[in-house]
Write a protein that holds these residues in place. Structure first.
Motif, mmCIF file in Angstrom:
data_model
loop_
_atom_site.group_PDB
_atom_site.id
_atom_site.type_symbol
_atom_site.label_atom_id
_atom_site.label_comp_id
_atom_site.label_asym_id
_atom_site.label_seq_id
_atom_site.Cartn_x
_atom_site.Cartn_y
_atom_site.Cartn_z
ATOM 1 N N LEU A 236 -41.040 45.278 1.921
ATOM 2 C CA LEU A 236 -40.321 46.478 1.960
ATOM 3 C C LEU A 236 -38.973 46.215 1.024
ATOM 4 O O LEU A 236 -38.590 46.751 0.154
ATOM 5 C CB LEU A 236 -40.038 46.752 3.096
ATOM 6 N N HIS A 237 -38.268 44.983 1.254
ATOM 7 C CA HIS A 237 -37.347 44.660 0.510
ATOM 8 C C HIS A 237 -37.554 44.548 -0.927
ATOM 9 O O HIS A 237 -36.547 45.167 -1.862
ATOM 10 C CB HIS A 237 -36.771 43.182 1.178
ATOM 11 N N ALA A 238 -38.623 44.071 -1.552
ATOM 12 C CA ALA A 238 -39.045 44.105 -2.825
ATOM 13 C C ALA A 238 -39.075 45.488 -3.503
ATOM 14 O O ALA A 238 -38.956 45.713 -4.673
ATOM 15 C CB ALA A 238 -40.406 43.316 -2.758
ATOM 16 N N GLN A 239 -39.517 46.607 -2.514
ATOM 17 C CA GLN A 239 -39.641 47.919 -3.151
ATOM 18 C C GLN A 239 -38.138 48.536 -3.068
ATOM 19 O O GLN A 239 -38.023 49.525 -3.188
ATOM 20 C CB GLN A 239 -40.517 48.605 -2.313
ATOM 21 N N GLY A 240 -37.126 47.833 -2.664
ATOM 22 C CA GLY A 240 -35.907 48.348 -2.435
ATOM 23 C C GLY A 240 -35.664 49.222 -1.090
ATOM 24 O O GLY A 240 -34.480 49.743 -0.967
ATOM 25 N N ARG A 241 -36.647 49.212 -0.362
ATOM 26 C CA ARG A 241 -36.242 49.784 1.018
ATOM 27 C C ARG A 241 -35.394 48.735 2.007
ATOM 28 O O ARG A 241 -36.216 48.432 3.034
ATOM 29 C CB ARG A 241 -37.827 50.389 1.590
ATOM 30 N N VAL A 242 -34.376 48.632 2.054
ATOM 31 C CA VAL A 242 -33.538 47.579 2.602
ATOM 32 C C VAL A 242 -33.575 47.793 3.920
ATOM 33 O O VAL A 242 -33.800 46.994 4.770
ATOM 34 C CB VAL A 242 -32.080 47.499 1.983
ATOM 35 N N SER A 243 -33.215 49.097 4.343
ATOM 36 C CA SER A 243 -32.929 49.197 5.770
ATOM 37 C C SER A 243 -34.282 49.212 6.581
ATOM 38 O O SER A 243 -34.320 48.774 7.654
ATOM 39 C CB SER A 243 -32.427 50.758 6.098
ATOM 40 N N GLU A 244 -35.371 49.617 6.079
ATOM 41 C CA GLU A 244 -36.528 49.314 6.839
ATOM 42 C C GLU A 244 -37.169 48.048 6.815
ATOM 43 O O GLU A 244 -37.605 47.355 7.712
ATOM 44 C CB GLU A 244 -37.906 50.131 5.918
ATOM 45 N N ALA A 245 -36.832 47.197 5.721
ATOM 46 C CA ALA A 245 -37.082 45.797 5.676
ATOM 47 C C ALA A 245 -36.196 45.230 6.908
ATOM 48 O O ALA A 245 -36.594 44.178 7.548
ATOM 49 C CB ALA A 245 -36.562 45.244 4.340
ATOM 50 N N GLU A 246 -35.016 45.529 6.929
ATOM 51 C CA GLU A 246 -34.198 44.804 7.995
ATOM 52 C C GLU A 246 -34.675 45.179 9.389
ATOM 53 O O GLU A 246 -34.784 44.444 10.274
ATOM 54 C CB GLU A 246 -32.557 45.315 8.053
ATOM 55 N N GLU A 247 -35.001 46.504 9.779
ATOM 56 C CA GLU A 247 -35.661 46.670 10.888
ATOM 57 C C GLU A 247 -36.944 45.964 11.257
ATOM 58 O O GLU A 247 -37.248 45.441 12.368
ATOM 59 C CB GLU A 247 -36.160 48.173 10.795
ATOM 60 N N SER A 248 -37.789 45.642 10.094
ATOM 61 C CA SER A 248 -38.916 44.826 10.192
ATOM 62 C C SER A 248 -38.640 43.401 10.617
ATOM 63 O O SER A 248 -39.467 42.845 11.468
ATOM 64 C CB SER A 248 -39.925 45.093 9.246
#
Length: 792
Positions: free
Chosen positions: A733-745
């Motif tokens: 997710l972080h690699a896709q730029g979806r930072v907030s979702e990455a943090e939640e995961s």
């Protein structure tokens, strides 16, 4: 509360008998309420407290640690309320905790703490010796206090040490920790306890993970001294053989007390204060007799009581055995007992103190079935035993064995220091062995020992299977005599092994001595997975090297090759890649000479992994492809868990920076694991697929693979992998730029890790180490540097 009620309303706190059970029930309540993580629970608890406040997840996690001696009542009630309980239920939990706390305080006052065996109510006399021990322990020395209690067998050394220890604890001394070890310095049939093994147990009790326990004796001793330094700790080292056995076990801190018992003089032990025990005087012997039999009976026959005391020679063990006969025979008079004792003064090898006639009297008074069990206990290979193992030794039904063991305990012929586990005083063990030699045929003795050894193999093998570990044993166990042990889950199987590991080692020693080579090999291969779970690679190596000689004597090249392959794999697991190659080459040579394709395949697979560990990925790939070619043969292909070779090839390709090619092999691994219904390996393979897709920058596909792995990992109880799947999703997710979702995961992954005790994490890591479906992070190229924490 009935089981149905618990399904509706959750576990009942009134079932808790002590604080440990209360904490376990509280954890069950958490599971019943949906198993929220400690982070999530901490967020719920803070607002319901009065006044509301912020609570850290670590504070909540500590509440569920069964080692706690006290809990915060407000926090407990807040947790119960945060788990969805109504006011009435919260009140019930509050009341139950207060009751348990009162019981805990009462137990503390009783002095039965930590590892000390129970202080027997029959202890009498020894005032002078007890005063010397208490003075030494309380005089405020600036150096380590060591008190050595010396005396002949059966003189009461252990009971004096225990009584002194419990009295000190009741007085508030040495309250941090009490450790106990029976060093078995005078066991007639086994070597004294290895101090390295004792230190291993002590360090684990001090919460050192098995993987961090050093291999060497000196290193273990140093770690033990460090862990116990400055703590108010009491060590009771029972039945010491000599000072060389003791020295590695001694702390260096003046805050510690060491109580030692031994039949030998320990005058050479620097700084030790010696307390020498003699026999009881006649009045003390009569007092012990009175406590066991009852003061009225003794007072009614004072002359007979004095004669019994004289015939027992003032030896506490003899007095307690004679008294047990009287207590269990209320129609006997003391004179009748004294007359029976006086007829067999053959004097056993205990300084002429008159033990054998007491042993004979106790033995001859047993029912025939109890005599049968007692004499066979003299040849039982284990240090302690359960009713289930006795059914194997004797061929009895479980219920009958349990009843007879209770009878033998009542007669003081065996003792129970741990619930449901029994042991013999070494003098009684020697006496029982003499009775077996005199009254049991050599064939029956041989069959009994073989049956109990076979029972240990079968039970350990069952535990291995429940823990989802290694393939079947190389030699079939055949029909197994005795009551089988059933395990509910892997946790219960692991707990059984923790208790039985010393007995399994003794069983191996007995098998080796008696020439039961196949049993020795099977015992080793059944123990190895549990040592791997603890990441005790050096212990696994020691066991396998010892088993290798027995495997060679079996004239079964496939078994020898299997042991060599397992040894190579163990050395690979311990990152000793170069050392792994020699046993693997031997395994390959044997396998090829005998046309054993399965062991050849396994040895090649591990050899390939060893080369990757050495960084020679090209050579590793060449060997892995040889193993893959053998997999096409039916005898290999249809053997469980041989599909790991596909992952090994993928490992080598990753090492060479060729993840796109690795992808094909991982997909095949998934297909084969699914066909075999091996869902643990399916989960691992899908996880590895996720990271391979990540390396290839196919982030959406990576997320899909991790999401497919995650529920399977959770279903099979592989929570470490579950957490790592969440971590992989976060990276993608972080690699896709979806930072907030990455943090939640990432937060979800941390929450799973927070709920894993350190011991469980070690167990999950060992599952990965065993699994052939795993590969290390690839080195060097730019893509692999983004690989993240690939499963290792």
């Amino acid at each position: 509360m009935s089981g149905n009620a618990e399904t509706v309303a959750g576990p009942d706190p009134e079932h808790a008998a002590d604080l440990v059970e209360f904490i376990e029930l509280l954890d069950q309540l958490r599971m019943w309420a949906g198993a929220p993580s400690t982070r999530a629970l901490a967020k719920r608890v803070g607002p319901v407290l009065r006044p509301p406040r912020t609570i850290s997840h670590s504070t909540v996690a500590e509440v569920f640690q069964t080692s706690r001696r006290r809990l915060d009542l407000d926090l407990v009630t807040g947790i119960v309320r945060a788990l969805g309980s109504d006011d009435a239920t919260v009140a019930r939990w509050r009341t139950a905790y207060l009751r348990v706390l009162r019981n805990t305080k009462a137990a503390d006052l009783g002095g039965v703490l930590r590892q000390l065996p129970v202080d027997l109510p029959t202890f009498i006399g020894r005032e002078k010796e007890l005063a010397a021990l208490m003075d030494a322990a309380t005089e405020g020395s600036h150096t380590l206090v060591i008190s050595a209690i010396e005396g002949m067998a059966g003189i009461g050394k252990t009971q004096l040490a225990l009584h002194a220890a419990h009295r000190l604890v009741r007085a508030g001394r040495y309250a941090d920790l009490q450790l106990y070890a029976n060093l078995r310095g005078f066991d007639p049939y086994h070597e004294p306890s290895d101090p390295a093994a004792v230190l291993d147990v002590f360090l684990r009790q001090l919460q050192v993970p098995a993987a961090r326990v050093p291999a060497g004796l000196d290193e273990r001793a140093a770690m033990f001294r460090d862990r116990i330094h400055g703590r108010q700790a009491l060590l009771l080292l029972d039945n010491a053989a000599d000072d060389s056995q003791l020295r590695p076990l001694l702390p260096a801190s003046s805050s510690c007390l060491v109580l030692i018992t031994s039949r030998r003089s320990l005058a050479s032990l620097e700084g030790a204060r010696t307390v020498a025990l003699d026999v009881l005087d006649p009045s003390e012997s009569i007092e012990m007799l009175s406590r066991i039999v009852g003061p009225e009976r003794v007072a009614a026959e004072p002359r007979a009581a004095a004669r019994i005391a004289e015939l027992c020679g003032g030896l506490p063990l003899a007095v307690s055995l004679a008294a047990a006969r009287l207590r269990s025979r209320p129609v006997w008079t003391l004179r009748y007992l004294a007359d029976r004792l006086g007829t067999t003064l053959d004097q056993m090898t205990t300084g002429g103190r008159g033990l054998s006639q007491v042993f004979d009297l106790s033995y001859q008074g047993l029912p025939p079935a109890a005599q049968h069990i007692f004499r066979l206990l003299g040849i039982h290979p284990a240090a302690d035993f359960t009713a289930s193992s006795i059914t194997a030794l004797t061929g009895m039904e479980l219920g009958e064995a349990e009843q007879i063991l209770e009878l033998l305990q009542d007669e003081k012929l065996i003792q129970q220091k741990v619930p449901n586990r029994f042991e013999l005083h070494d003098l009684l063990r020697a006496y029982a062995a003499e009775r077996a030699a005199a009254e049991v045929s050599e064939q029956e003795r041989s069959e009994a020992v073989a049956a109990v050894l076979n029972w240990y193999v079968a039970t350990a093998s069952t535990a291995v299977d429940v823990a989802n570990r290694q393939p079947p044993l190389p030699f079939p166990t055949g029909s197994v005599r005795g009551e089988s042990v059933r395990f509910v889950d892997a946790k219960q199987a692991l707990a059984w092994y923790e208790h039985e590991q010393p007995n399994l080692l003794r069983a191996f020693s007995a098998a080796a001595t008696l020439g039961h080579d196949r049993t020795a090999v099977n015992l080793t291969l059944a123990m190895k997975p549990f040592e791997d779970i603890a990441r005790s690679w050096r212990e696994s190596e020691r066991l396998l090297r010892a088993a290798l000689a027995h495997a060679r004597r079996c004239a079964a090249p496939d078994v020898e090759a299997n042991v060599l392959q397992q040894l190579g794999f163990t050395l690979f697991q311990d990152n000793r890649f170069d050392q792994a190659l020699d046993p693997l080459e031997e395994a390959l040579a044997l396998s090829r000479e005998n046309g054993d394709l399965l062991n050849e395949h396994r040895a090649l697979n591990v050899k390939a992994l060893a080369y990757t560990g050495l960084g020679d990925h090209q050579r590793g790939l060449e060997v892995a492809l040889q193993a893959l070619a053998l997999w096409e043969h039916d005898e290999v292909r249809h053997t469980p868990r041989t599909t790991g070779v596909f992952n090994t090839v993928a490992t080598c390709l990753h090492g060479l920076g060729r993840p796109a090619e690795a992808l094909t092999y991982i997909m095949t691994a998934i297909t084969e694991a699914e066909a075999a219904d091996d869902w643990l390996f399916v989960a691992v393979a899908k996880h590895n697929l996720g990271f391979t897709q990540f390396v290839l920058e196919r982030f959406t596909d990576a997320i899909t693979a991790f999401e497919q792995s995650m529920p399977i990992a959770h279903e099979v109880g592989f929570l470490y992998l579950h957490a790592d799947d969440l971590n992989g999703i976060a990276l993608a997710l972080h690699a896709q730029g979806r930072v907030s979702e990455a943090e939640e995961s990432h937060r979800k992954a941390l929450a799973v890790f927070d709920d894993l005790p350190e011991a469980d994490i070690a167990r999950y890591l060992s599952q990965l180490d065993e699994s052939p479906l795993r590969y290390p992070p690839a080195p060097a190229d730019e893509a692999s540097e983004r690989n993240g924490p690939l499963i290792r």
